[in-house]
Design a protein around this motif. Structure first.
Motif, PDB file in Angstrom:
ATOM      1  N   ALA A 180      94.449 122.378 -31.526  1.00  0.00           N
ATOM      2  CA  ALA A 180      93.520 121.729 -30.497  1.00  0.00           C
ATOM      3  C   ALA A 180      94.685 121.111 -29.469  1.00  0.00           C
ATOM      4  CB  ALA A 180      92.356 120.906 -31.010  1.00  0.00           C
ATOM      5  N   ALA A 181      95.524 120.483 -30.206  1.00  0.00           N
ATOM      6  CA  ALA A 181      96.457 119.905 -29.395  1.00  0.00           C
ATOM      7  C   ALA A 181      97.586 120.828 -28.409  1.00  0.00           C
ATOM      8  CB  ALA A 181      97.355 119.038 -30.020  1.00  0.00           C
ATOM      9  N   ALA A 182      97.490 121.872 -29.221  1.00  0.00           N
ATOM     10  CA  ALA A 182      98.653 123.013 -28.246  1.00  0.00           C
ATOM     11  C   ALA A 182      97.653 123.439 -27.397  1.00  0.00           C
ATOM     12  CB  ALA A 182      98.919 123.878 -29.350  1.00  0.00           C
ATOM     13  N   THR A 183      96.420 123.551 -27.537  1.00  0.00           N
ATOM     14  CA  THR A 183      95.612 124.130 -26.611  1.00  0.00           C
ATOM     15  C   THR A 183      95.283 123.117 -25.255  1.00  0.00           C
ATOM     16  OG1 THR A 183      94.239 125.308 -28.185  1.00  0.00           O
ATOM     17  CG2 THR A 183      93.152 125.108 -26.135  1.00  0.00           C
ATOM     18  N   ALA A 184      95.307 121.985 -25.667  1.00  0.00           N
ATOM     19  CA  ALA A 184      95.033 121.134 -24.667  1.00  0.00           C
ATOM     20  C   ALA A 184      96.552 120.816 -23.920  1.00  0.00           C
ATOM     21  CB  ALA A 184      95.087 119.665 -25.155  1.00  0.00           C
ATOM     22  N   LEU A 185      97.497 121.121 -24.303  1.00  0.00           N
ATOM     23  CA  LEU A 185      98.959 121.105 -23.439  1.00  0.00           C
ATOM     24  C   LEU A 185      99.064 122.519 -22.816  1.00  0.00           C
ATOM     25  CD1 LEU A 185     101.195 119.623 -26.467  1.00  0.00           C
ATOM     26  CD2 LEU A 185     100.488 118.516 -24.166  1.00  0.00           C
ATOM     27  N   ALA A 186      98.286 123.469 -23.064  1.00  0.00           N
ATOM     28  CA  ALA A 186      98.383 124.672 -22.527  1.00  0.00           C
ATOM     29  C   ALA A 186      98.122 124.694 -20.970  1.00  0.00           C
ATOM     30  CB  ALA A 186      97.742 125.699 -23.189  1.00  0.00           C
ATOM     31  N   VAL A 187      97.167 123.959 -20.566  1.00  0.00           N
ATOM     32  CA  VAL A 187      96.699 123.716 -19.051  1.00  0.00           C
ATOM     33  C   VAL A 187      97.854 123.032 -18.365  1.00  0.00           C
ATOM     34  CG1 VAL A 187      95.054 122.960 -17.601  1.00  0.00           C
ATOM     35  CG2 VAL A 187      94.167 124.093 -19.791  1.00  0.00           C
ATOM     36  N   PRO A 188      98.243 122.226 -18.884  1.00  0.00           N
ATOM     37  CA  PRO A 188      99.261 121.270 -17.630  1.00  0.00           C
ATOM     38  C   PRO A 188     100.497 122.055 -17.738  1.00  0.00           C
ATOM     39  CG  PRO A 188      98.725 119.956 -19.667  1.00  0.00           C
ATOM     40  CD  PRO A 188      97.729 120.852 -19.542  1.00  0.00           C
ATOM     41  N   LEU A 189     100.859 122.801 -18.780  1.00  0.00           N
ATOM     42  CA  LEU A 189     102.128 123.426 -18.908  1.00  0.00           C
ATOM     43  C   LEU A 189     102.068 124.864 -18.355  1.00  0.00           C
ATOM     44  CD1 LEU A 189     102.998 122.521 -22.477  1.00  0.00           C
ATOM     45  CD2 LEU A 189     104.076 121.439 -20.315  1.00  0.00           C
ATOM     46  N   ALA A 190     100.896 125.218 -17.910  1.00  0.00           N
ATOM     47  CA  ALA A 190     100.687 126.755 -17.330  1.00  0.00           C
ATOM     48  C   ALA A 190     102.015 127.169 -16.422  1.00  0.00           C
ATOM     49  CB  ALA A 190      99.530 127.160 -16.835  1.00  0.00           C
ATOM     50  N   GLY A 191     102.330 126.196 -15.376  1.00  0.00           N
ATOM     51  CA  GLY A 191     103.493 126.704 -14.502  1.00  0.00           C
ATOM     52  C   GLY A 191     104.844 126.425 -15.063  1.00  0.00           C
ATOM     53  N   VAL A 192     105.040 125.972 -16.217  1.00  0.00           N
ATOM     54  CA  VAL A 192     106.390 125.638 -16.563  1.00  0.00           C
ATOM     55  C   VAL A 192     106.989 126.598 -17.287  1.00  0.00           C
ATOM     56  CG1 VAL A 192     107.548 123.792 -18.279  1.00  0.00           C
ATOM     57  CG2 VAL A 192     105.309 123.138 -16.958  1.00  0.00           C
ATOM     58  N   SER A 193     108.351 126.719 -17.377  1.00  0.00           N
ATOM     59  CA  SER A 193     109.152 127.643 -18.074  1.00  0.00           C
ATOM     60  C   SER A 193     108.694 127.687 -19.621  1.00  0.00           C
ATOM     61  CB  SER A 193     110.683 127.431 -17.943  1.00  0.00           C
ATOM     62  OG  SER A 193     111.215 128.242 -18.627  1.00  0.00           O
ATOM     63  N   PRO A 194     108.625 128.953 -19.850  1.00  0.00           N
ATOM     64  CA  PRO A 194     108.199 129.241 -21.412  1.00  0.00           C
ATOM     65  C   PRO A 194     109.124 128.588 -22.334  1.00  0.00           C
ATOM     66  CG  PRO A 194     107.888 131.223 -20.074  1.00  0.00           C
ATOM     67  CD  PRO A 194     108.524 130.373 -19.280  1.00  0.00           C
ATOM     68  N   LEU A 195     110.497 128.894 -21.937  1.00  0.00           N
ATOM     69  CA  LEU A 195     111.503 128.171 -22.776  1.00  0.00           C
ATOM     70  C   LEU A 195     111.280 126.661 -23.158  1.00  0.00           C
ATOM     71  CD1 LEU A 195     114.768 129.856 -21.221  1.00  0.00           C
ATOM     72  CD2 LEU A 195     113.491 130.264 -23.315  1.00  0.00           C
ATOM     73  N   LEU A 196     110.594 125.963 -22.193  1.00  0.00           N
ATOM     74  CA  LEU A 196     110.189 124.534 -22.347  1.00  0.00           C
ATOM     75  C   LEU A 196     108.681 124.425 -22.619  1.00  0.00           C
ATOM     76  CD1 LEU A 196     110.960 121.587 -22.160  1.00  0.00           C
ATOM     77  CD2 LEU A 196     110.097 121.728 -19.543  1.00  0.00           C
ATOM     78  N   ALA A 197     107.823 124.997 -22.310  1.00  0.00           N
ATOM     79  CA  ALA A 197     106.514 124.953 -22.493  1.00  0.00           C
ATOM     80  C   ALA A 197     106.210 125.316 -23.996  1.00  0.00           C
ATOM     81  CB  ALA A 197     105.502 125.849 -21.519  1.00  0.00           C
ATOM     82  N   ILE A 198     106.530 126.504 -24.440  1.00  0.00           N
ATOM     83  CA  ILE A 198     106.115 127.015 -25.815  1.00  0.00           C
ATOM     84  C   ILE A 198     106.799 125.852 -26.857  1.00  0.00           C
ATOM     85  CG2 ILE A 198     106.820 128.725 -27.606  1.00  0.00           C
ATOM     86  CD1 ILE A 198     106.762 130.873 -25.742  1.00  0.00           C
ATOM     87  N   PRO A 199     108.027 125.352 -26.878  1.00  0.00           N
ATOM     88  CA  PRO A 199     108.295 124.453 -27.740  1.00  0.00           C
ATOM     89  C   PRO A 199     107.548 122.958 -27.769  1.00  0.00           C
ATOM     90  CG  PRO A 199     110.365 125.239 -26.800  1.00  0.00           C
ATOM     91  CD  PRO A 199     109.079 125.831 -26.022  1.00  0.00           C
ATOM     92  N   LEU A 200     107.014 122.857 -26.452  1.00  0.00           N
ATOM     93  CA  LEU A 200     106.364 121.349 -26.085  1.00  0.00           C
ATOM     94  C   LEU A 200     104.938 121.780 -26.794  1.00  0.00           C
ATOM     95  CD1 LEU A 200     107.182 120.447 -22.640  1.00  0.00           C
ATOM     96  CD2 LEU A 200     107.712 119.085 -24.654  1.00  0.00           C
ATOM     97  N   MET A 201     104.282 122.863 -26.815  1.00  0.00           N
ATOM     98  CA  MET A 201     103.242 123.065 -27.292  1.00  0.00           C
ATOM     99  C   MET A 201     103.160 123.016 -28.749  1.00  0.00           C
ATOM    100  SD  MET A 201     101.039 125.950 -25.205  1.00  0.00           S
ATOM    101  CE  MET A 201     102.249 127.032 -25.085  1.00  0.00           C
ATOM    102  N   LEU A 202     104.423 123.507 -29.434  1.00  0.00           N
ATOM    103  CA  LEU A 202     104.487 123.588 -31.037  1.00  0.00           C
ATOM    104  C   LEU A 202     104.824 122.124 -31.520  1.00  0.00           C
ATOM    105  CD1 LEU A 202     106.665 126.608 -31.306  1.00  0.00           C
ATOM    106  CD2 LEU A 202     104.215 126.559 -31.715  1.00  0.00           C
ATOM    107  N   ALA A 203     105.676 121.452 -30.566  1.00  0.00           N
ATOM    108  CA  ALA A 203     105.809 120.136 -30.956  1.00  0.00           C
ATOM    109  C   ALA A 203     104.461 119.228 -30.853  1.00  0.00           C
ATOM    110  CB  ALA A 203     106.775 119.474 -30.090  1.00  0.00           C
TER     111      ALA A 203
END
Length: 349
Positions: free
Chosen positions: A93-116
């Protein structure tokens, strides 16, 4: 682990597999299904093709592996954390909630942030049970089970409310953009980067438990909390709470990996019970982190085979769930019997 221990573990695994085969066969006979047809469908679903292995068995191994590591770390510290299911759900659920604000961010940063984010959410969820135990003496078996239900209903509320997809038709979140998917390792399959990640985490957990002072403190507290506190001078409360957090972190990471690597959306019944099956995964591995990967692969094959058995032979997949539950009871009973026999041998000498 020496050669004798490895051989003993291999023998125990073979015995468990044999018991599972016998129990499954008896259940199939009792429910009026053709044993040969059902077992053939199960084997095909788990190992019958390259796609079955890479896209069914191995991908199911990932959440089972992370949740199994969570249970293993907790049990090694003497914590009966049966809340990996809820921790996995809040991680997703937390990773899902972060997916929206991170949609335009580089995957190299966004994916680790969702996992974290998923890992931190799982740790905080387990921390609630840790605080209840240390501050109020609430047994973690009770608190973690209750928190599983809270997480389940929280997920249901999120996918029907704040995180629901824009059309408001389906009780699920919006699909994760392709750019934020975990990398696929083999084209044409669902094998994703979570597979090597869970192996790396398992090796790291093994090294931490066996080679570091903090890992020793966890093992000491789990072995004998009174000796650890009085003779070892270990801060038991701090060690226990840290183990709670680490256990929840691993389960939450598993939920985030499942979301970014397989489902790409959060929905009701996101987990088919991975957190509960993880108890059997950890126990069969004798709480050894690297062994957890192997037993997670075994149970991943059971899960994949159960779906194929239901699809191709008309056997309800719940039959395999019954076998998994019986395996847990069998493993616990075998451990108790082994401890009793060891005690008798020591008393005799």
């Amino acid at each position: 682990m020496n050669t004798r221990a490895w051989l003993r573990g291999a023998g125990q695994l073979a015995a468990v597999l044999g018991a599972a085969f016998v129990m499954l066969s008896l259940l199939l006979i009792a429910t009026g299904h053709d044993v040969t047809t059902a077992l053939q469908a199960m084997v095909r679903g788990a190992f019958g093709s390259y796609y079955a292995i890479t896209s069914a068995t191995m991908v199911r191994m990932v959440p089972l592996g992370f949740a199994g590591l969570a249970v293993s770390i907790a049990f090694r510290a003497g914590i009966l954390n049966v809340g990996a299911e809820g921790q996995l759900l809040v991680g997703a659920a937390a990773a899902t909630a972060l997916a929206v604000p991170l949609a335009g961010v580089s995957p190299l940063l966004a994916i680790p942030l969702m996992l974290a984010g998923g890992a931190i959410a799982g740790a905080l969820w387990a921390g609630v049970a840790g605080l209840l135990r240390l501050r109020f003496g609430v047994l973690e078996v009770i608190s973690t089970i209750m928190l599983n239900f809270v997480a389940l209903y929280l997920t249901g509320w999120l996918v029907r409310g704040p995180l629901q997809e824009p059309t408001r038709i389906n009780p699920q979140s919006v699909s994760l953009p392709d750019a934020l998917h975990l990398p696929v390792l083999l084209e044409g399959t669902r094998l994703h980067a979570g597979v090597p990640l869970v192996v790396v985490v398992a090796v790291g957990a093994w090294w931490w438990l066996s080679q570091t002072a903090s890992g020793f403190r966890v093992r000491a507290v789990g072995a004998n909390v009174f000796a650890a506190q009085s003779a070892g001078g270990i801060a038991v409360g701090r060690t226990v709470f840290g183990a709670f957090l680490l256990s929840g972190l691993l389960a939450g990471l598993g939920g985030a990996v499942e979301y970014t690597g397989i489902t790409y959306a959060l929905y009701e019944n996101f987990s088919p019970g991975y957190g509960y099956t993880a108890i059997a995964v950890a126990l069969l591995a004798r709480l050894h982190p690297i062994g957890v990967v192997g037993t997670a692969l075994l149970f991943g094959a059971l899960e994949a085979g159960a779906n194929a058995m239901q699809r191709d032979a008309g056997v309800p997949s719940v039959v395999v769930s019954v076998v998994e539950a019986l395996l847990i009871l069998l493993i616990v009973a075998a451990d108790r019997w082994s401890e009793r026999m060891s005690t008798r041998a020591e008393m005799a000498t």
